[in-house]
Motif scaffolding. Structure first.
Motif, PDB file in Angstrom:
ATOM      1  N   ILE A  37       6.408   7.742   3.952  1.00 48.02           N
ATOM      2  CA  ILE A  37       5.102   7.177   4.305  1.00 48.02           C
ATOM      3  C   ILE A  37       5.277   6.139   5.413  1.00 48.02           C
ATOM      4  O   ILE A  37       4.538   6.128   6.397  1.00 48.02           O
ATOM      5  CB  ILE A  37       4.422   6.541   3.060  1.00 48.02           C
ATOM      6  CG1 ILE A  37       4.114   7.623   2.015  1.00 48.02           C
ATOM      7  CG2 ILE A  37       3.129   5.825   3.467  1.00 48.02           C
ATOM      8  CD1 ILE A  37       3.659   7.069   0.672  1.00 48.02           C
ATOM      9  N   LEU A  38       6.291   5.286   5.273  1.00 47.95           N
ATOM     10  CA  LEU A  38       6.539   4.266   6.308  1.00 47.95           C
ATOM     11  C   LEU A  38       6.815   4.903   7.656  1.00 47.95           C
ATOM     12  O   LEU A  38       6.440   4.381   8.701  1.00 47.95           O
ATOM     13  CB  LEU A  38       7.757   3.402   5.930  1.00 47.95           C
ATOM     14  CG  LEU A  38       7.610   2.445   4.761  1.00 47.95           C
ATOM     15  CD1 LEU A  38       8.925   1.704   4.536  1.00 47.95           C
ATOM     16  CD2 LEU A  38       6.492   1.456   5.007  1.00 47.95           C
TER      17      LEU A  38
ATOM     18  N   ALA B 108       4.340  12.621   0.376  1.00 46.86           N
ATOM     19  CA  ALA B 108       3.661  11.356   0.073  1.00 46.86           C
ATOM     20  C   ALA B 108       4.190  10.670  -1.185  1.00 46.86           C
ATOM     21  O   ALA B 108       3.711   9.607  -1.550  1.00 46.86           O
ATOM     22  CB  ALA B 108       2.157  11.587  -0.048  1.00 46.86           C
ATOM     23  N   SER B 109       5.206  11.247  -1.819  1.00 49.12           N
ATOM     24  CA  SER B 109       5.769  10.563  -2.984  1.00 49.12           C
ATOM     25  C   SER B 109       6.949   9.675  -2.577  1.00 49.12           C
ATOM     26  O   SER B 109       7.551   9.014  -3.402  1.00 49.12           O
ATOM     27  CB  SER B 109       6.220  11.570  -4.042  1.00 49.12           C
ATOM     28  OG  SER B 109       7.353  12.279  -3.587  1.00 49.12           O
TER      29      SER B 109
ATOM     30  N   PRO C  32       0.812  -1.226   0.000  1.00 53.38           N
ATOM     31  CA  PRO C  32       0.000   0.000   0.000  1.00 53.38           C
ATOM     32  C   PRO C  32       0.847   1.279   0.000  1.00 53.38           C
ATOM     33  O   PRO C  32       0.521   2.235  -0.715  1.00 53.38           O
ATOM     34  CB  PRO C  32      -0.816  -0.124   1.300  1.00 53.38           C
ATOM     35  CG  PRO C  32      -0.945  -1.596   1.496  1.00 53.38           C
ATOM     36  CD  PRO C  32       0.365  -2.172   1.033  1.00 53.38           C
ATOM     37  N   ALA C  33       1.934   1.292   0.762  1.00 59.00           N
ATOM     38  CA  ALA C  33       2.793   2.490   0.797  1.00 59.00           C
ATOM     39  C   ALA C  33       3.421   2.722  -0.570  1.00 59.00           C
ATOM     40  O   ALA C  33       3.514   3.856  -1.052  1.00 59.00           O
ATOM     41  CB  ALA C  33       3.878   2.340   1.867  1.00 59.00           C
ATOM     42  N   THR C  34       3.843   1.642  -1.200  1.00 55.31           N
ATOM     43  CA  THR C  34       4.484   1.753  -2.506  1.00 55.31           C
ATOM     44  C   THR C  34       3.501   2.252  -3.557  1.00 55.31           C
ATOM     45  O   THR C  34       3.814   3.142  -4.349  1.00 55.31           O
ATOM     46  CB  THR C  34       5.061   0.385  -2.925  1.00 55.31           C
ATOM     47  OG1 THR C  34       5.885  -0.088  -1.867  1.00 55.31           O
ATOM     48  CG2 THR C  34       5.870   0.495  -4.199  1.00 55.31           C
TER      49      THR C  34
ATOM     50  N   ALA D 189       8.555   1.651  11.298  1.00 54.47           N
ATOM     51  CA  ALA D 189       8.331   3.111  11.320  1.00 54.47           C
ATOM     52  C   ALA D 189       9.510   3.837  11.965  1.00 54.47           C
ATOM     53  O   ALA D 189       9.979   4.852  11.453  1.00 54.47           O
ATOM     54  CB  ALA D 189       7.029   3.424  12.053  1.00 54.47           C
ATOM     55  N   SER D 190      10.013   3.309  13.091  1.00 59.89           N
ATOM     56  CA  SER D 190      11.151   3.962  13.759  1.00 59.89           C
ATOM     57  C   SER D 190      12.375   3.971  12.851  1.00 59.89           C
ATOM     58  O   SER D 190      13.095   4.967  12.758  1.00 59.89           O
ATOM     59  CB  SER D 190      11.555   3.225  15.039  1.00 59.89           C
ATOM     60  OG  SER D 190      10.458   2.977  15.836  1.00 59.89           O
TER      61      SER D 190
END
Lengths: 89, 151
Positions: free
Chosen positions: A52-53, A46-47, A18-20, B115-116
């Motif tokens: 995003i992660l 957001a690119s 989803p992030a990709t 995330a970290s």
């Protein structure tokens, strides 16, 4: 500045695939779009998958999308993408 | 409980040339450290994740990861490969590779670790510290301090 919120629909959150997919869609638009987790208000580009992660957004979290140069249609398209279950595609 | 990362989980220029060889070498390190109960299961879960979408990120990063029934405790293995290994990122090979392996039951941990780590990887200074470190000790110190706020 246009803003819109969206609730994350992917089961695993904005992570991995989803992030990709989100980063790729934003890159395709050629406009600057930022997102933040509601409550944190720490907006990131957001690119970038990495950015995003870094938000650590999980399923059911609400994010704010904002942009100073995207059209409302473009922002809505990104919101719809975030709300869909990208892992199931 | 052990620390999430330890010296023996840091591989500096291991003799590998492909992603699969590297993943295997990192899983071996985790196994030798006693963190893996089922090596085949972990390899399978890591491969399944890479299959969905390669885990290469911009800026020379590879992030193979899995929640797996073959893992006993949340662990990070790190590898630095000067020549780079293809992790599928559009901007080129990865030279800094972080493997995140957590037990099947700890989804929240998994997300938190990623995330970290991502928050630090945004900063070039973190990556250059890892590229300049001369031994596993320094790598463990940099990651523990920057990612987990430990001295």
């Amino acid at each position: 500045m246009l803003m819109k919120t969206a609730t994350v629909g992917s089961r695993i959150g904005l992570h991995a695939r989803p992030a990709t997919l989100l980063a790729e869609r934003v890159q395709d638009k050629g406009v600057e779009i930022e997102i933040a987790k509601v409550g944190d208000d720490d907006f990131v580009d957001a690119s970038s998958i990495l950015m995003i992660l870094s938000l650590g957004v999980t399923h059911g979290d609400t994010v704010t999308i904002r942009s100073s140069d995207a059209t409302i249609e473009q922002i809505e398209e990104i919101a719809t993408l975030i709300e869909s279950d990208l892992d199931a595609e | 409980m052990n620390e999430i990362l330890e010296d023996s989980l840091v591989l500096l220029d291991p003799p590998v040339s492909t992603k699969n060889e590297l993943i295997e070498a990192m899983v071996n390190a985790l196994e030798v450290a006693g963190r893996v109960s089922d090596r085949q299961q972990l390899l399978k879960d890591l491969a399944a994740r890479e299959e969905i979408m390669a885990t290469g990120l911009e800026g020379g990063i590879g992030l193979p990861h899995a929640r797996s029934a073959g893992v006993k405790e949340a662990s990070i293995a790190f590898a630095r490969v000067g020549a780079g290994v293809d992790f599928g990122s559009a901007d080129g090979k990865a030279d800094l590779i972080f493997m995140i392996a957590v037990p099947a039951t700890s989804e929240a941990d998994h997300m938190k670790i990623i995330a970290s780590l991502a928050r630090r990887l945004i900063h070039d200074s973190f990556k250059s510290s890892l590229r300049m470190a001369t031994n596993p000790d320094e790598i463990v110190a940099v990651i523990s301090k920057e990612v987990f706020n430990k001295k």
